[in-house]
Design a protein around this motif. Structure first.
Motif, short mmCIF file in Angstrom:
data_model
loop_
_atom_site.label_atom_id
_atom_site.label_comp_id
_atom_site.label_asym_id
_atom_site.label_seq_id
_atom_site.Cartn_x
_atom_site.Cartn_y
_atom_site.Cartn_z
N LEU A 142 50.89 51.81 91.42
CA LEU A 142 49.71 51.99 90.58
C LEU A 142 48.52 51.23 91.17
O LEU A 142 47.38 51.72 91.13
CB LEU A 142 50.01 51.50 89.16
CG LEU A 142 48.82 51.50 88.19
CD1 LEU A 142 48.27 52.91 87.99
CD2 LEU A 142 49.24 50.90 86.84
N GLU A 143 48.77 50.05 91.74
CA GLU A 143 47.67 49.22 92.25
C GLU A 143 46.92 49.91 93.39
O GLU A 143 45.74 49.62 93.61
CB GLU A 143 48.22 47.87 92.73
CG GLU A 143 48.73 46.98 91.62
CD GLU A 143 50.06 47.45 91.04
OE1 GLU A 143 50.40 47.03 89.92
OE2 GLU A 143 50.78 48.23 91.73
N TYR A 145 45.99 52.92 93.44
CA TYR A 145 44.96 53.71 92.78
C TYR A 145 43.90 52.82 92.13
O TYR A 145 42.69 53.02 92.32
CB TYR A 145 45.57 54.61 91.70
CG TYR A 145 46.61 55.58 92.22
CD1 TYR A 145 46.24 56.75 92.87
CD2 TYR A 145 47.97 55.33 92.05
CE1 TYR A 145 47.19 57.63 93.34
CE2 TYR A 145 48.93 56.21 92.52
CZ TYR A 145 48.53 57.36 93.17
OH TYR A 145 49.48 58.23 93.64
N THR A 146 44.35 51.84 91.36
CA THR A 146 43.40 51.07 90.57
C THR A 146 42.49 50.20 91.43
O THR A 146 41.30 50.07 91.14
CB THR A 146 44.14 50.19 89.54
OG1 THR A 146 45.09 49.35 90.22
CG2 THR A 146 44.87 51.06 88.53
N GLU A 185 39.88 54.98 85.09
CA GLU A 185 41.04 54.11 85.34
C GLU A 185 42.07 54.24 84.23
O GLU A 185 43.29 54.25 84.49
CB GLU A 185 40.61 52.66 85.47
CG GLU A 185 41.79 51.75 85.80
CD GLU A 185 41.40 50.29 85.96
OE1 GLU A 185 42.32 49.44 85.89
OE2 GLU A 185 40.20 50.00 86.15
N THR A 188 44.02 57.32 84.74
CA THR A 188 44.91 57.14 85.89
C THR A 188 46.13 56.32 85.51
O THR A 188 47.27 56.67 85.84
CB THR A 188 44.16 56.47 87.05
OG1 THR A 188 43.02 57.28 87.40
CG2 THR A 188 45.05 56.30 88.26
N ARG A 189 45.91 55.23 84.80
CA ARG A 189 47.01 54.36 84.39
C ARG A 189 48.00 55.11 83.49
O ARG A 189 49.22 55.04 83.68
CB ARG A 189 46.48 53.13 83.65
CG ARG A 189 45.84 52.09 84.55
CD ARG A 189 45.38 50.88 83.75
NE ARG A 189 44.86 49.84 84.63
CZ ARG A 189 45.60 48.91 85.22
NH1 ARG A 189 46.91 48.91 85.01
NH2 ARG A 189 45.06 48.01 86.00
N GLU A 193 51.89 56.07 84.39
CA GLU A 193 53.00 55.63 83.54
C GLU A 193 53.82 56.83 83.08
O GLU A 193 55.06 56.76 83.01
CB GLU A 193 52.45 54.86 82.34
CG GLU A 193 51.85 53.51 82.70
CD GLU A 193 51.02 52.91 81.58
OE1 GLU A 193 50.93 53.55 80.49
OE2 GLU A 193 50.46 51.81 81.77
#
Length: 262
Positions: A142-143, A145-146, A185, A188-189, A193
């Motif tokens: 995930l990081e 992307y974020t 964001e 995206t998160r 998930e």
């Protein structure tokens, strides 16, 4: 000016939200392209140009990305995404549609094909994450992307983007650096998930339209045992492999991708 088959970009009100899309070509049967988790429609332009040689191509900005509606008041689950695609197809009055999704977009196409396959001629499912409840995790973090979204919101250059996408061309890096800030964001998160909480395998036996699974040979997303399971769930699904390509298949091998799709 460079020759392009891009006709226009437009917005429609469909499934209760504003949906933005880009249209390429205008000839042939319609192809609706649903990009992945952080890919605004415009970043798929170089792919759409090739697909427009055979199809009337509509590239969607998935909700929470690009110029489509976004915000914390929207839902970012497969059913909502699939309803958006259905709403777009119905609002535009498209028939005999090839629904092509990449990564998250392929998961959306699977769910859309199960819920309502009216007007769909075939599905092209490009390297969908096969994670889900009780399954191995999606290989990306995930990081990845974020962190890039944070930098894009501040303003980043193509060189800043290169460490996230080291194999991409300068033009591709410039385009992603320009547009990534439009990827919400929160959306995206939640989507990431849900790669791990929503199950697409339950949908596969219910697909009635012809479907092709396009697999990256070095993507690591779909492995041999996944292909075996997918075929067991729906033997009619055709599986093709694109050589010399990671998960972002057209960025690594555009001719191979086009051949696999068309």
């Amino acid at each position: 000016m460079t020759d392009t088959s891009l006709l226009y970009g437009a917005n429609v009100h469909a499934n209760g939200i504003r949906q933005h899309y880009l249209r390429y070509g205008g000839k042939g049967t319609p192809l609706v392209l649903v990009p992945g988790i952080t890919s605004p429609a415009i970043t798929w332009g170089f792919v759409a140009e090739r697909l427009a040689e055979k199809h009337d191509v509509y590239v969607l900005d998935v909700r929470g990305r690009g110029l489509s509606a976004t915000g914390p008041d929207l839902d970012y689950d497969l059913d909502s995404y699939a309803a958006d695609v259905r709403g777009l197809i119905d609002t535009l009055g498209l028939k005999d549609v090839t629904l092509l999704g990449h990564s998250m977009g392929a998961r959306i196409a699977i769910r859309a094909g199960r819920i309502n396959d009216a007007s769909l001629a075939r599905l092209v499912l490009v390297d969908p994450p096969v994670s889900g409840p009780g399954r191995r995790a999606y290989p990306s973090r995930l990081e990845w992307y974020t962190e890039s979204i944070h930098l894009a919101r501040k303003g980043m250059t193509a060189e800043d983007m290169r460490r996230f996408c080291p194999t991409w061309t300068q033009e591709q890096l410039e385009l992603r650096a320009e547009w990534l800030h439009t990827c919400d964001e929160l959306a995206t998160r939640i989507s990431f998930e849900r790669f791990h909480t929503e199950d697409i395998h339950q949908d596969l036996p219910h697909l009635k339209v012809p479907a092709r699974l396009v697999v990256a040979t070095r993507g690591g997303v779909i492995q041999a045992e996944d292909e075996t399971e997918i075929k067991s769930l729906n033997p009619a699904i055709e599986i093709v492999h694109v050589p010399d390509a990671g998960h972002m298949i057209p960025w690594d091998n555009l001719p191979g991708f086009v051949e696999a799709v068309l």
